[in-house]
Motif scaffolding. Structure first.
Motif, PDB file in Angstrom:
ATOM      1  N   ILE A   1     -37.324 -49.778 -24.858  1.00 45.63           N
ATOM      2  CA  ILE A   1     -36.385 -49.109 -25.769  1.00 45.63           C
ATOM      3  C   ILE A   1     -36.106 -47.680 -25.326  1.00 45.63           C
ATOM      4  CG2 ILE A   1     -36.075 -48.235 -28.132  1.00 45.63           C
ATOM      5  CD1 ILE A   1     -37.675 -50.686 -29.076  1.00 45.63           C
TER       6      ILE A   1
ATOM      7  N   LEU B   1     -29.675 -51.411 -29.135  1.00 46.64           N
ATOM      8  CA  LEU B   1     -30.579 -51.776 -30.228  1.00 46.64           C
ATOM      9  C   LEU B   1     -30.042 -51.273 -31.562  1.00 46.64           C
ATOM     10  CD1 LEU B   1     -33.334 -52.759 -31.390  1.00 46.64           C
ATOM     11  CD2 LEU B   1     -34.240 -50.500 -30.820  1.00 46.64           C
ATOM     12  N   MET B   2     -29.527 -50.028 -31.575  1.00 49.05           N
ATOM     13  CA  MET B   2     -29.027 -49.449 -32.816  1.00 49.05           C
ATOM     14  C   MET B   2     -27.770 -50.158 -33.303  1.00 49.05           C
ATOM     15  SD  MET B   2     -31.135 -47.245 -33.928  1.00 49.05           S
ATOM     16  CE  MET B   2     -32.409 -48.322 -33.268  1.00 49.05           C
TER      17      MET B   2
ATOM     18  N   SER C   1     -26.966 -53.385 -32.753  1.00 39.90           N
ATOM     19  CA  SER C   1     -27.383 -54.681 -33.298  1.00 39.90           C
ATOM     20  C   SER C   1     -28.162 -54.500 -34.600  1.00 39.90           C
ATOM     21  CB  SER C   1     -28.223 -55.453 -32.280  1.00 39.90           C
ATOM     22  OG  SER C   1     -29.384 -54.738 -31.923  1.00 39.90           O
ATOM     23  N   THR C   2     -28.996 -53.463 -34.656  1.00 46.90           N
ATOM     24  CA  THR C   2     -29.754 -53.198 -35.882  1.00 46.90           C
ATOM     25  C   THR C   2     -28.825 -52.743 -37.000  1.00 46.90           C
ATOM     26  OG1 THR C   2     -31.675 -52.547 -34.551  1.00 46.90           O
ATOM     27  CG2 THR C   2     -31.715 -51.935 -36.875  1.00 46.90           C
TER      28      THR C   2
ATOM     29  N   ARG D   1     -27.535 -55.907 -38.357  1.00 45.15           N
ATOM     30  CA  ARG D   1     -28.603 -56.648 -39.030  1.00 45.15           C
ATOM     31  C   ARG D   1     -29.045 -55.950 -40.303  1.00 45.15           C
ATOM     32  NH1 ARG D   1     -31.020 -57.867 -33.415  1.00 45.15           N
ATOM     33  NH2 ARG D   1     -30.830 -60.122 -33.230  1.00 45.15           N
TER      34      ARG D   1
ATOM     35  N   ASN E   1     -31.464 -61.116 -40.436  1.00 49.01           N
ATOM     36  CA  ASN E   1     -31.890 -60.776 -39.067  1.00 49.01           C
ATOM     37  C   ASN E   1     -31.025 -61.407 -37.982  1.00 49.01           C
ATOM     38  OD1 ASN E   1     -32.993 -63.396 -38.198  1.00 49.01           O
ATOM     39  ND2 ASN E   1     -34.680 -63.007 -39.617  1.00 49.01           N
TER      40      ASN E   1
ATOM     41  N   ALA F   1     -25.963 -60.657 -32.115  1.00 49.53           N
ATOM     42  CA  ALA F   1     -26.576 -59.555 -31.370  1.00 49.53           C
ATOM     43  C   ALA F   1     -26.311 -59.608 -29.861  1.00 49.53           C
ATOM     44  CB  ALA F   1     -28.080 -59.510 -31.631  1.00 49.53           C
TER      45      ALA F   1
ATOM     46  N   GLN G   1     -33.854 -56.746 -28.220  1.00 47.33           N
ATOM     47  CA  GLN G   1     -33.225 -57.426 -29.359  1.00 47.33           C
ATOM     48  C   GLN G   1     -34.258 -58.198 -30.190  1.00 47.33           C
ATOM     49  OE1 GLN G   1     -30.300 -56.725 -30.377  1.00 47.33           O
ATOM     50  NE2 GLN G   1     -29.895 -55.455 -28.586  1.00 47.33           N
TER      51      GLN G   1
ATOM     52  N   SER H   1     -35.418 -55.785 -32.651  1.00 43.96           N
ATOM     53  CA  SER H   1     -34.429 -55.576 -33.714  1.00 43.96           C
ATOM     54  C   SER H   1     -34.633 -56.553 -34.867  1.00 43.96           C
ATOM     55  CB  SER H   1     -33.014 -55.715 -33.147  1.00 43.96           C
ATOM     56  OG  SER H   1     -32.043 -55.462 -34.139  1.00 43.96           O
TER      57      SER H   1
ATOM     58  N   ASP I   1     -35.578 -55.465 -38.742  1.00 42.95           N
ATOM     59  CA  ASP I   1     -34.759 -55.899 -39.868  1.00 42.95           C
ATOM     60  C   ASP I   1     -35.572 -56.585 -40.963  1.00 42.95           C
ATOM     61  OD1 ASP I   1     -31.915 -56.879 -40.946  1.00 42.95           O
ATOM     62  OD2 ASP I   1     -33.312 -58.567 -40.988  1.00 42.95           O
TER      63      ASP I   1
END
Length: 470
Positions: free
Chosen positions: A50, A66-67, A69-70, A73, A273, A280, A299, A302, A306
């Motif tokens: 990360i 990551l942010m 996709s998060t 989610r 998620n 994602a 991911q 992530s 979530d």
């Protein structure tokens, strides 16, 4: 309209039980075993990746992907969806959300690794991709890729974004000034204007805002949950007993499967998620990494953030309060009432504030996903005028979503999500060998104390068919 609603509700009943529940769990178990329990064996690697910085200053980093996709989610479903699952299915739904997250982490790893392997190169050197691309290039089916792309656009630009808008305005019912025929449209209009400003700025602006807001909002929310748990520490033991007892109340589960804690937990866990759904990977493909497995691991994290962190925070702060989960409180109301037992009227305001942030970042993350699917449908990066028209329509959908009925809003989102998930799960089953081959290559290089670098030929892929990894 009533007939249409009835049809969607009936179809969802069969779609989630037995179809989706069986294939989701089967997919998760299969990839958990075939990856050597990657959720645990490479967890430390995932955390390290990360923080890796990309080679180019303007490249999308693992953290930024990551942010994004998060951001998608971690949305209103983490509050309202969890509340609905508990109030409609029972406290045991929390346990089944945990199960779907842990198992789903392996599915999330596979789909995002595949997205990296089959990603495409834009004219500016950046990358983009997702399930439509690995379906076409891996399975050789452009038609199925098109169906998936359309399903994703409808799911996120219509279903999920309308639902996020609805969930936000629903939290305002706790206030005296709420008027059913007026307030939802005002809230929807304000949200549409704010989101529209960011959406019309395109992908780079979306990445910028989500990478700043998501970590902050997540920490604030988790700290509030910890505060609630500490304040009601005497209820912690009974709460865990309640969750476990209800999760394994098989008489209740098999007496009314469709609305049971197991089904509600899996539905809301999947909605939250998104593991295995194919969403994602659209963000994962944009990251610049030296090996596809790195983004697959990111991911996977992530999914854990979530469900195991944010969804659990919602469940604990509500259940530990002692407020009984009943159908009448389904939605934001249950969590608001729970917080109000400790911090009074500020509890209502806090949840409304969190839902505002969650809705905002969800809208941005959702529409970022749509960008790559639109590019896929047009076989090129869409023109500025085309994207402007799409984003204006998406903004209008946000506004209209605020005025929907709760049951219809959730049923529509569930149907679209289910169609997406089925297409993607069967695709990653068929293409999983490439992700597993990449994982073996990654582990081999790690044992040699190397920073893993991927070459397609190492797993038997023809590099001439790929834009990267030659």
């Amino acid at each position: 309209m009533e007939i249409f609603k009835s049809i969607i509700s009936t179809v969802n009943g069969y779609l989630y039980y037995p179809i989706l529940i069986i294939i989701l769990l089967a997919c998760g178990f299969y990839f958990t075993i075939s990856t050597g329990f990657i959720q645990f064996s490479l967890f430390s690697d995932a955390v390290k990746v990360i923080g890796e910085k990309p080679a180019g200053k303007d490249d999308v980093s693992s953290f930024q992907a990551l942010m994004v996709s998060t951001a998608s989610r971690v949305g209103t479903g983490n509050i309202v969806g969890v509340s609905n699952a508990i109030c409609l299915g029972g406290p045991g739904a929390v346990f089944w959300m945990w199960i779907i997250a842990v198992i789903g982490g392996a599915s999330a790893f596979i789909e995002s690794t595949l997205a990296q392997i089959f990603k495409k190169k834009a004219k500016d050197g950046s990358s983009y991709g997702g399930p439509s691309y690995y379906i076409e290039n891996g399975l050789g089916s452009r038609k199925l890729g098109v169906v998936f792309a359309i399903a994703l656009i409808l799911t996120y630009a219509v279903g999920f974004n309308m639902l996020a808008s609805f969930n936000l305005q629903d939290s305002f019912k706790a206030y005296g000034f709420y008027q059913k025929g007026i307030t939802p449209w005002i809230i929807g209009g304000i949200l549409a204007l704010i989101a529209g400003y960011c959406i019309l700025g395109g992908g780079k602006r979306i990445i910028k805002y989500t990478s700043i807001i998501v970590p902050i909002m997540g920490l604030i929310y988790v700290f509030m949950s910890i505060f609630m748990i500490v304040f009601n520490i005497k209820n912690l033991g009974p709460m865990f007993k309640l969750i476990i007892d209800d999760a394994f109340n098989f008489r209740a589960i098999f007496g009314g499967v469709a609305g049971s804690a197991m089904v509600e937990g899996i539905k809301r866990g999947l909605y939250s998620n998104e593991a295995g759904m194919g969403s994602a990977p659209n963000a994962a493909a944009s990251a610049v990494v030296s090996h596809p497995v790195k983004q697959g691991l990111v991911q996977m994290i992530s999914v854990f953030i979530d469900t195991l962190v944010i969804c659990t925070a919602t469940a604990f702060m509500a259940l530990v309060s002692g407020i009984a989960p009943v159908e009448e409180l389904a939605g934001a109301g249950y969590v608001q009432e729970a917080l109000a037992t400790v911090i009074g009227p500020f509890g209502y305001i806090f949840i409304t504030f969190c839902l505002g942030l969650f809705a905002f970042t969800t809208l941005l993350g959702n529409l970022y996903y749509c960008d790559s699917c639109l590019a896929y449908l047009k076989k090129e990066v869409p023109s500025k005028n085309f994207m402007l028209a799409f984003r204006i329509i998406a903004t209008v959908m946000i506004f209209l979503g605020a005025g929907m009925e709760m049951k219809f809003a959730w049923n529509l989102a569930d149907l679209l999500m289910g169609i997406m998930a089925i297409i993607n799960i069967f695709s990653i089953f068929a293409l999983g060998k490439y992700a597993l081959g990449a994982l073996e290559d990654y582990r081999k290089q790690r044992k040699e104390n190397k920073d893993p670098v991927f070459v397609a030929a190492n797993i038997g892929l023809d590099g001439e068919k790929l834009d990267f990894w030659k």
